[in-house]
Design a protein around this motif. Structure first.
Motif, PDB file in Angstrom:
ATOM      1  N   ILE A  51      32.364  36.410  36.180  1.00 54.21           N
ATOM      2  CA  ILE A  51      33.123  36.498  37.413  1.00 54.21           C
ATOM      3  C   ILE A  51      34.338  35.595  37.254  1.00 54.21           C
ATOM      4  N   THR A  52      35.530  36.153  37.417  1.00 53.34           N
ATOM      5  CA  THR A  52      36.768  35.398  37.321  1.00 53.34           C
ATOM      6  C   THR A  52      37.517  35.537  38.637  1.00 53.34           C
ATOM      7  N   ASP A  53      37.412  34.535  39.471  1.00 46.81           N
ATOM      8  CA  ASP A  53      38.035  34.556  40.790  1.00 46.81           C
ATOM      9  C   ASP A  53      39.485  34.109  40.669  1.00 46.81           C
ATOM     10  N   TYR A  54      40.408  35.025  40.952  1.00 44.88           N
ATOM     11  CA  TYR A  54      41.822  34.696  40.842  1.00 44.88           C
ATOM     12  C   TYR A  54      42.247  33.615  41.826  1.00 44.88           C
ATOM     13  N   PHE A  55      41.504  33.435  42.930  1.00 49.32           N
ATOM     14  CA  PHE A  55      41.820  32.354  43.855  1.00 49.32           C
ATOM     15  C   PHE A  55      41.786  31.005  43.147  1.00 49.32           C
ATOM     16  N   LEU A  56      40.854  30.855  42.232  1.00 45.81           N
ATOM     17  CA  LEU A  56      40.698  29.590  41.519  1.00 45.81           C
ATOM     18  C   LEU A  56      41.579  29.534  40.277  1.00 45.81           C
ATOM     19  N   VAL A  57      41.811  30.685  39.666  1.00 50.99           N
ATOM     20  CA  VAL A  57      42.602  30.720  38.427  1.00 50.99           C
ATOM     21  C   VAL A  57      44.083  30.500  38.703  1.00 50.99           C
ATOM     22  N   GLY A  58      44.631  31.234  39.670  1.00 52.01           N
ATOM     23  CA  GLY A  58      46.064  31.148  39.926  1.00 52.01           C
ATOM     24  C   GLY A  58      46.434  30.632  41.296  1.00 52.01           C
ATOM     25  N   GLY A  59      45.454  30.526  42.201  1.00 49.79           N
ATOM     26  CA  GLY A  59      45.737  30.097  43.560  1.00 49.79           C
ATOM     27  C   GLY A  59      45.661  31.278  44.530  1.00 49.79           C
ATOM     28  N   ILE A  60      45.415  30.973  45.793  1.00 48.50           N
ATOM     29  CA  ILE A  60      45.272  32.036  46.796  1.00 48.50           C
ATOM     30  C   ILE A  60      46.581  32.797  46.973  1.00 48.50           C
ATOM     31  N   GLY A  61      47.690  32.068  47.041  1.00 46.42           N
ATOM     32  CA  GLY A  61      48.986  32.732  47.211  1.00 46.42           C
ATOM     33  C   GLY A  61      49.309  33.652  46.060  1.00 46.42           C
ATOM     34  N   THR A  62      49.085  33.187  44.837  1.00 45.79           N
ATOM     35  CA  THR A  62      49.326  34.011  43.655  1.00 45.79           C
ATOM     36  C   THR A  62      48.450  35.259  43.669  1.00 45.79           C
ATOM     37  N   SER A  63      47.193  35.100  44.059  1.00 44.56           N
ATOM     38  CA  SER A  63      46.270  36.239  44.099  1.00 44.56           C
ATOM     39  C   SER A  63      46.736  37.280  45.103  1.00 44.56           C
ATOM     40  N   PHE A  64      47.192  36.835  46.265  1.00 40.67           N
ATOM     41  CA  PHE A  64      47.678  37.772  47.273  1.00 40.67           C
ATOM     42  C   PHE A  64      48.943  38.490  46.804  1.00 40.67           C
ATOM     43  N   ILE A  65      49.817  37.775  46.119  1.00 43.54           N
ATOM     44  CA  ILE A  65      51.033  38.411  45.591  1.00 43.54           C
ATOM     45  C   ILE A  65      50.666  39.454  44.549  1.00 43.54           C
ATOM     46  N   ASN A  66      49.769  39.106  43.643  1.00 43.71           N
ATOM     47  CA  ASN A  66      49.320  40.031  42.601  1.00 43.71           C
ATOM     48  C   ASN A  66      48.700  41.276  43.213  1.00 43.71           C
ATOM     49  N   ALA A  67      47.782  41.092  44.154  1.00 42.89           N
ATOM     50  CA  ALA A  67      47.112  42.228  44.793  1.00 42.89           C
ATOM     51  C   ALA A  67      48.089  43.053  45.621  1.00 42.89           C
ATOM     52  N   GLY A  68      48.992  42.389  46.324  1.00 37.60           N
ATOM     53  CA  GLY A  68      49.957  43.116  47.144  1.00 37.60           C
ATOM     54  C   GLY A  68      50.897  43.979  46.329  1.00 37.60           C
ATOM     55  N   LEU A  69      51.382  43.430  45.219  1.00 40.95           N
ATOM     56  CA  LEU A  69      52.291  44.201  44.370  1.00 40.95           C
ATOM     57  C   LEU A  69      51.603  45.435  43.791  1.00 40.95           C
ATOM     58  N   LEU A  70      50.381  45.276  43.316  1.00 37.04           N
ATOM     59  CA  LEU A  70      49.664  46.404  42.729  1.00 37.04           C
ATOM     60  C   LEU A  70      49.327  47.459  43.789  1.00 37.04           C
ATOM     61  N   THR A  71      49.010  47.002  45.006  1.00 39.97           N
ATOM     62  CA  THR A  71      48.707  47.953  46.073  1.00 39.97           C
ATOM     63  C   THR A  71      49.951  48.726  46.490  1.00 39.97           C
ATOM     64  N   LEU A  72      51.076  48.044  46.575  1.00 36.57           N
ATOM     65  CA  LEU A  72      52.334  48.743  46.877  1.00 36.57           C
ATOM     66  C   LEU A  72      52.669  49.750  45.786  1.00 36.57           C
ATOM     67  N   LEU A  73      52.434  49.384  44.548  1.00 36.49           N
ATOM     68  CA  LEU A  73      52.632  50.326  43.440  1.00 36.49           C
ATOM     69  C   LEU A  73      51.780  51.571  43.637  1.00 36.49           C
ATOM     70  N   CYS A  74      50.540  51.375  44.014  1.00 35.67           N
ATOM     71  CA  CYS A  74      49.622  52.492  44.241  1.00 35.67           C
ATOM     72  C   CYS A  74      50.116  53.379  45.374  1.00 35.67           C
ATOM     73  N   ILE A  75      50.477  52.770  46.500  1.00 36.68           N
ATOM     74  CA  ILE A  75      50.886  53.529  47.687  1.00 36.68           C
ATOM     75  C   ILE A  75      52.140  54.353  47.417  1.00 36.68           C
ATOM     76  N   TRP A  76      53.140  53.720  46.837  1.00 36.78           N
ATOM     77  CA  TRP A  76      54.417  54.420  46.683  1.00 36.78           C
ATOM     78  C   TRP A  76      54.443  55.341  45.475  1.00 36.78           C
TER      79      TRP A  76
END
Length: 318
Positions: A51-76
């Protein structure tokens, strides 16, 4: 009487895009940009086996940015392929966001997606036919990262191998996902998940045959419950506050929001309570019903909270 115009296709995708955008904005408040950019690079370099929790690896803000960018890529991507929004759009976007918090990053998804594109091009079919399979199939993206950590091989060999494995996974997923239906006869709702499990089993077995094993680990962030609850509650509150009056004749958008709110687990009670009393009051608004939308005749659509009774009682949906 006020006339409400139907929501256009573009407006639907913009509305769905508000969710990842919201989390990205929250991420910018939780972590300075000077930490987010190096954090994204850390997510790319970090091994992604469970289990590799990105919250701990890169920080909560970084994880949200990473997830948000990939989700926007998916949607558009779905939008620019001239596809209509449906249940798969919501599901693939939410899964993309969720799994981008541990395992998917801005680099390791591309080989699989390109493999799906090659399959559609080979069969001379439009990518829209297989794009959802590609998005679901990125659940195997950590394999790409993991191959890069085969330490005894030269970097060039590791890079070529990881890309080749990703392309093969993407190329095999569409036909395999289509045919596994005949194996379970419809008793599994996760065709791509089943297919991904088969592929993962084969890949891991091949790696083990070469003496390459992966040890499990536990990198797990704790202590953020109140913060995350507040962030998620804002999403639910905003979704429940959207007025929808005859915007769609079949009220399909209202149903989409209803299902999304239910899937999010609207509210979790962390204290014990009298379950019989709750059941007796379940039809009363103060017990946990929200006004999600309004129909054309102004009658209200209500949804129940998802109630978690605790470890002893188990989860109960009322």
């Amino acid at each position: 009487m006020t006339n409400f115009h139907p929501i256009t296709r573009l407006q639907k995708f913009r509305l769905l895009s508000l969710i990842p955008l919201y989390f990205m904005i929250v991420g910018l408040f939780l972590q300075p940009i000077t930490e987010i950019l190096p954090g994204l690079w850390t997510l790319i370099k970090e091994p992604d086996f469970l289990i590799t929790d990105y919250f701990l690896v890169g920080g909560i803000g970084t994880s949200f940015i990473n997830a948000g960018l990939l989700t926007l890529l998916c949607i558009w991507t779905i939008y620019f392929l001239d596809m209509e929004m449906d249940g798969h759009t919501i599901t693939s976007s939410c899964l993309m966001f969720g799994f981008s918090l541990f395992g998917k990053n801005l680099l390791n998804i591309w080989a699989i997606l390109f493999g799906v594109y090659l399959y559609s091009h080979y069969h001379k079919t439009h990518l829209s036919r297989y794009v959802y399979i590609g998005f679901y199939g990125t659940s195997l993206s950590p394999i790409i990262t993991q191959i890069m950590y085969i330490s005894h091989l030269p970097y060039a060999i590791r890079l070529i191998t990881s890309l080749a494995v990703g392309l093969m996974i993407g190329f095999v997923l569409p036909p395999l996902s289509t045919h596994v239906h005949y194996a379970h006869k419809g008793y599994s709702l996760y065709n791509v998940g089943f297919s991904a499990g088969i592929i993962a089993t084969v890949v891991v077995s091949v790696l083990k045959s070469f003496g390459i094993t992966t040890e499990s680990r536990l990198i797990w962030s704790e202590g953020n419950n109140q913060l995350l609850f507040a962030i998620l509650w804002i999403v639910v509150y905003c979704a429940a506050s959207i007025p929808i009056r005859g915007s769609l004749g079949d009220e399909s958008l209202a149903m989409v929001i209803e299902l999304a709110v239910i899937a999010a687990g609207i509210l979790v009670f962390v204290k014990k309570f009298n379950l019989e009393e709750v059941i007796a009051k379940r039809n009363q608004k103060q017990c946990g019903f929200i006004d999600l939308a309004q129909k054309v005749d102004s009658s209200q659509v209500r949804l129940p909270y998802m109630i978690v009774c605790g470890a002893e009682d188990g989860p109960v949906l009322l």
